[in-house]
Design a protein around this motif. Structure first.
Motif, mmCIF file in Angstrom:
data_model
loop_
_atom_site.group_PDB
_atom_site.id
_atom_site.type_symbol
_atom_site.label_atom_id
_atom_site.label_comp_id
_atom_site.label_asym_id
_atom_site.label_seq_id
_atom_site.Cartn_x
_atom_site.Cartn_y
_atom_site.Cartn_z
ATOM 1 N N GLY A 170 16.385 3.181 -3.857
ATOM 2 C CA GLY A 170 17.394 4.242 -3.842
ATOM 3 C C GLY A 170 17.651 4.814 -2.473
ATOM 4 N N GLY A 171 17.393 4.031 -1.426
ATOM 5 C CA GLY A 171 17.646 4.499 -0.062
ATOM 6 C C GLY A 171 16.568 5.397 0.498
ATOM 7 N N ASP A 172 15.485 5.612 -0.236
ATOM 8 C CA ASP A 172 14.426 6.509 0.241
ATOM 9 C C ASP A 172 13.075 5.976 -0.238
ATOM 10 N N GLU A 173 12.431 5.154 0.574
ATOM 11 C CA GLU A 173 11.146 4.580 0.184
ATOM 12 C C GLU A 173 10.032 5.611 0.124
ATOM 13 N N GLY A 174 10.257 6.783 0.698
ATOM 14 C CA GLY A 174 9.215 7.808 0.713
ATOM 15 C C GLY A 174 9.245 8.724 -0.493
ATOM 16 N N ASP A 175 10.260 8.618 -1.333
ATOM 17 C CA ASP A 175 10.374 9.511 -2.483
ATOM 18 C C ASP A 175 10.442 8.681 -3.772
ATOM 19 N N PRO A 176 9.304 8.514 -4.456
ATOM 20 C CA PRO A 176 9.273 7.683 -5.672
ATOM 21 C C PRO A 176 10.117 8.233 -6.817
ATOM 22 N N MET A 177 10.525 9.500 -6.728
ATOM 23 C CA MET A 177 11.396 10.043 -7.755
ATOM 24 C C MET A 177 12.795 9.424 -7.668
ATOM 25 N N LYS A 178 13.149 8.900 -6.503
ATOM 26 C CA LYS A 178 14.475 8.305 -6.306
ATOM 27 C C LYS A 178 14.468 6.784 -6.496
ATOM 28 N N TRP A 179 13.303 6.219 -6.727
ATOM 29 C CA TRP A 179 13.221 4.765 -6.875
ATOM 30 C C TRP A 179 13.891 4.319 -8.166
ATOM 31 N N GLN A 180 14.305 3.065 -8.158
ATOM 32 C CA GLN A 180 14.951 2.480 -9.337
ATOM 33 C C GLN A 180 13.911 1.657 -10.096
ATOM 34 N N TYR A 181 13.663 2.048 -11.336
ATOM 35 C CA TYR A 181 12.632 1.407 -12.142
ATOM 36 C C TYR A 181 13.265 0.505 -13.203
ATOM 37 N N LEU A 208 0.827 -1.212 0.000
ATOM 38 C CA LEU A 208 0.000 0.000 0.000
ATOM 39 C C LEU A 208 0.858 1.258 0.000
ATOM 40 N N ASN A 209 2.027 1.210 0.669
ATOM 41 C CA ASN A 209 2.916 2.373 0.670
ATOM 42 C C ASN A 209 3.500 2.637 -0.712
ATOM 43 N N VAL A 210 3.746 1.563 -1.459
ATOM 44 C CA VAL A 210 4.242 1.729 -2.823
ATOM 45 C C VAL A 210 3.167 2.376 -3.685
ATOM 46 N N CYS A 211 1.916 1.959 -3.516
ATOM 47 C CA CYS A 211 0.810 2.576 -4.258
ATOM 48 C C CYS A 211 0.669 4.049 -3.901
ATOM 49 N N ARG A 212 0.745 4.351 -2.621
ATOM 50 C CA ARG A 212 0.621 5.761 -2.196
ATOM 51 C C ARG A 212 1.739 6.595 -2.805
ATOM 52 N N GLY A 213 2.930 6.021 -2.823
ATOM 53 C CA GLY A 213 4.057 6.757 -3.386
ATOM 54 C C GLY A 213 3.856 7.077 -4.854
ATOM 55 N N LEU A 214 3.478 6.101 -5.641
ATOM 56 C CA LEU A 214 3.295 6.327 -7.076
ATOM 57 C C LEU A 214 2.100 7.230 -7.363
ATOM 58 N N TYR A 215 1.034 7.102 -6.555
ATOM 59 C CA TYR A 215 -0.150 7.938 -6.787
ATOM 60 C C TYR A 215 0.052 9.367 -6.292
ATOM 61 N N SER A 216 1.182 9.630 -5.629
ATOM 62 C CA SER A 216 1.495 11.009 -5.234
ATOM 63 C C SER A 216 2.205 11.760 -6.361
ATOM 64 N N CYS A 217 2.624 11.046 -7.396
ATOM 65 C CA CYS A 217 3.346 11.671 -8.509
ATOM 66 C C CYS A 217 2.375 12.416 -9.422
#
Length: 299
Positions: free
Chosen positions: A207-218, A149-158
């Motif tokens: 990327g060391g920051d689960e709260g910032d989806p801009m830093k995630w590795q896709y 659910l946290n991953v969904c929240r992160g992506l839906y915040s973009c």
């Protein structure tokens, strides 16, 4: 000279002409293999050109105009990196959604006979799913309703979710971190039309920051079977050559940097063919074949 009627001679001519045209090239078209495709290093079992690397990987991995590509039944994907120490590659789908760009995606399938498997670190996120999607069936357990659910929240915040018709920071009820009970091995398929979802994202690191989806590795992480490496290939590489294959039986060939091919290594041992001699031999075969056909047809 030959007891054939003229129609029989013509049919025989056409048959032998086809056989001559089918004479295979026994070395790569450019006579050499490369150790890089763009910025990505190329090592066995992969190859940069036709006849390079192992034949079981040649149908999946190719270098095209400086981009290393992975092909499967659902499309062609860029290989962004290869880790030879862990036998893993990361591929990127140009239509896959990320925090910076979201759009309707295609499906993804890993062929059953492929020498690749999906790593368990992959997090597949289905976006913009219909409320009637089978992933939300209460009798199944397809979605991770815990940390997913946290991953969904992160992506839906973009802000990019507007690209699939959603509002930023909206309800995540149309999002699913796909976690099917079956293993994600060869033959795995992500059929978006069947799942009634607009897009998908694949996250292989935070990327060391689960709260910032801009830093995630896709990207999609795949592990490849490295059991193909042999003593013959090691011997070839130790001599400065590239491991490859040739002929209809795709037998082992050591491809040297000067364009010479051998069956052993580049120190000069083994039965060797060079790019120059290949063309000379093929030319002689063609000339001899045509002389024979001409004699049979007109004499």
């Amino acid at each position: 000279m030959f007891p054939f009627t003229k129609p029989c001679r013509i049919l025989l001519f056409l048959f032998l002409l086809h056989a001559l045209q089918a004479i295979p090239s026994i070395i790569p078209l450019n006579g050499k293999c490369r150790d890089k495709c763009g910025s990505v290093p190329i090592k066995f079992p992969f190859g940069s050109d036709s006849g390079c690397g192992h034949p079981d990987f040649a149908r999946y991995i190719k270098c095209s105009f400086g981009t290393l590509q992975f092909s499967t039944g659902t499309g062609i994907y860029a290989v962004s990196s290869i880790d030879y120490s862990s036998n893993t590659i990361v591929i990127t789908d140009p239509l896959m959604s990320t925090c910076s760009s979201m759009q309707n995606s295609g499906s993804f399938t890993l062929e059953r006979k492929s020498p690749f498997t999906l790593l368990p670190d992959n997090i597949f996120v289905l976006l913009g799913c219909s409320t009637t999607s089978p992933v939300f069936d209460r009798n199944t357990d397809f979605c991770d309703t815990g940390s997913g659910l946290n991953v969904c929240r992160g992506l839906y915040s973009c802000r990019s979710v507007e690209g699939i018709g959603l509002e930023p920071n909206g309800a995540i009820s149309t999002c699913c971190v796909y976690d099917p009970p079956s293993a994600l091995g060869p033959g795995y398929g992500l059929d978006l039309p069947k799942l009634q979802c607009s897009s998908y994202s694949a996250v292989n690191g935070f990327g060391g920051d689960e709260g910032d989806p801009m830093k995630w590795q896709y990207g999609i992480s795949l592990q490849y079977n490295n059991s193909y490496y042999s003593n013959a290939c090691k011997n070839c590489e130790d001599s400065g050559g590239f491991c490859g294959f040739s002929g209809l039986d795709e037998s082992f060939a050591c491809i040297c940097q000067n364009g010479m091919n051998t069956t052993i290594n580049c120190y000069g041992r083994g039965y060797a063919w060079s790019g120059t001699w290949r063309h000379k031999i093929q030319t002689k075969v063609w000339m001899g074949g045509f002389l024979l056909l001409w004699t049979m047809l007109f004499l």
